[in-house]
Motif scaffolding. Structure first.
Motif, mmCIF file in Angstrom:
data_model
loop_
_atom_site.group_PDB
_atom_site.id
_atom_site.type_symbol
_atom_site.label_atom_id
_atom_site.label_comp_id
_atom_site.label_asym_id
_atom_site.label_seq_id
_atom_site.Cartn_x
_atom_site.Cartn_y
_atom_site.Cartn_z
ATOM 1 N N ARG A 226 -1.841 2.118 -2.245
ATOM 2 C CA ARG A 226 -0.929 3.152 -2.736
ATOM 3 C C ARG A 226 -1.644 4.493 -2.877
ATOM 4 O O ARG A 226 -1.042 5.549 -2.632
ATOM 5 N N ILE A 227 -2.899 4.482 -3.259
ATOM 6 C CA ILE A 227 -3.652 5.740 -3.305
ATOM 7 C C ILE A 227 -3.761 6.328 -1.906
ATOM 8 O O ILE A 227 -3.598 7.539 -1.699
ATOM 9 N N ASP A 228 -4.015 5.472 -0.926
ATOM 10 C CA ASP A 228 -4.064 5.930 0.463
ATOM 11 C C ASP A 228 -2.746 6.581 0.880
ATOM 12 O O ASP A 228 -2.715 7.693 1.407
ATOM 13 N N ALA A 229 -1.649 5.857 0.650
ATOM 14 C CA ALA A 229 -0.352 6.279 1.172
ATOM 15 C C ALA A 229 0.277 7.416 0.371
ATOM 16 O O ALA A 229 0.881 8.331 0.947
ATOM 17 N N GLN A 230 0.146 7.382 -0.949
ATOM 18 C CA GLN A 230 0.893 8.310 -1.798
ATOM 19 C C GLN A 230 0.072 9.476 -2.329
ATOM 20 O O GLN A 230 0.630 10.425 -2.876
ATOM 21 N N VAL A 231 -1.241 9.406 -2.166
ATOM 22 C CA VAL A 231 -2.099 10.500 -2.640
ATOM 23 C C VAL A 231 -2.850 11.138 -1.471
ATOM 24 O O VAL A 231 -2.693 12.323 -1.193
ATOM 25 N N ILE A 232 -3.652 10.357 -0.773
ATOM 26 C CA ILE A 232 -4.470 10.911 0.302
ATOM 27 C C ILE A 232 -3.607 11.395 1.461
ATOM 28 O O ILE A 232 -3.839 12.469 2.025
#
Length: 211
Positions: A86-92
Motif C-alpha cells: 500500500r505504501i508503494d501504490a498509494q504513497v510512492i
C-alpha cells in the motif's frame, strides 16, 4: 530443553501462492480466519472452521497451512506485506499529490488506522511471538524503514530533503506507537487525535532543516 535438543521450529505456511487462483484461495482463507477470530474468538479460528467458513474442503487449507499456527503465521506475514504494498501504490506511486498529502497517507497506512488496513488486534499481537523470531521483526522493520526512505526521497517538491536519520525516527515513532496502541486500546476519538498529531509532528520535522 536439553543442550543436545534442537529448538522447536516455528510454524509457517507450506507454500506461497503464485497463480491467480491460488492467491484468491489463500485470500479467502485469510478473510474467513479474520471473521471467525473477530466473531468467535482466537480459539475458534482453527483450520476446520476456516475451511467451512470459506466454503472449501479442509484439505484445501492443508495444501497451504498444516495447522492453525501456520495459518496465523501466514496471516501475520500477509498483513505486513499488504502494508508495504500500500505504501508503494498509494504513497510512492501517487505522483500527482503534494508531499504533505502523501505524508499523511504514509503515516495513516503505517499506523493502520484507515479502512483498508489489514485487521490486527491485541490478541494477535500477544500471540505474535509464537510465529515470529527477532530476526523476522528486524527484517520487516528494515523493509519498512527502507520503504519510508524511498517514499520521502520520491517527493521532489520537498526541499531541502531531510536526512535519513529524521525519516527513520519518524518511521520508528509511527510504527512503535501503533504497536503500543494495540496494547492500551484507546477510544476511537483519542486514536484519531493521536494520528492527526503524529501527522503534524512529521510535517514539522520534514519542513525543518537539521542543525
Amino acid at each position: 530443553m536439553s543442550r543436545h535438543q534442537e529448538p522447536k521450529a516455528l510454524p509457517k505456511p507450506l507454500k506461497r501462492p503464485s497463480q491467480a487462483r491460488a492467491k484468491f484461495t489463500v485470500q479467502a482463507l485469510y478473510d474467513a480466519f479474520v471473521r471467525i477470530w473477530r466473531r468467535d474468538g482466537p480459539k475458534a479460528a482453527n483450520t476446520k472452521a476456516v475451511a467451512a467458513e470459506a466454503g472449501f474442503a479442509v484439505g484445501t487449507v492443508y495444501d497451504y497451512f498444516p495447522n492453525r499456527e501456520a495459518l496465523f503465521s501466514g496471516y501475520v506475514r500477509h498483513s505486513l506485506e499488504l502494508l508495504l504494498a500500500r505504501i508503494d501504490a498509494q504513497v510512492i506511486a501517487a505522483g500527482g499529490l503534494a508531499w504533505d498529502e502523501r505524508l499523511a497517507r504514509l503515516v495513516r497506512i503505517t499506523a493502520c488506522v484507515d479502512r483498508d488496513a489489514a485487521y490486527f488486534d491485541a490478541a494477535m499481537l500477544a500471540r505474535e511471538h509464537e510465529v515470529a523470531e527477532p530476526k523476522h521483526h528486524r527484517r520487516f522493520f528494515d523493509e519498512l524503514t527502507a520503504k519510508w526512505t524511498e517514499a520521502v526521497r520520491s517527493w521532489s517538491d520537498l526541499t531541502p530533503q531531510p536526512p535519513d536519520l529524521t525519516i527513520r525516527a519518524l518511521c520508528v515513532a509511527t510504527w512503535g506507537a501503533r504497536r503500543y496502541v494495540l496494547l492500551v486500546g484507546p477510544p476511537a476519538e483519542a486514536l484519531g487525535d493521536w494520528v492527526t498529531e503524529l501527522e503534524r509532528v512529521a510535517r514539522q520535522a520534514l519542513r525543518t532543516p537539521p542543525d
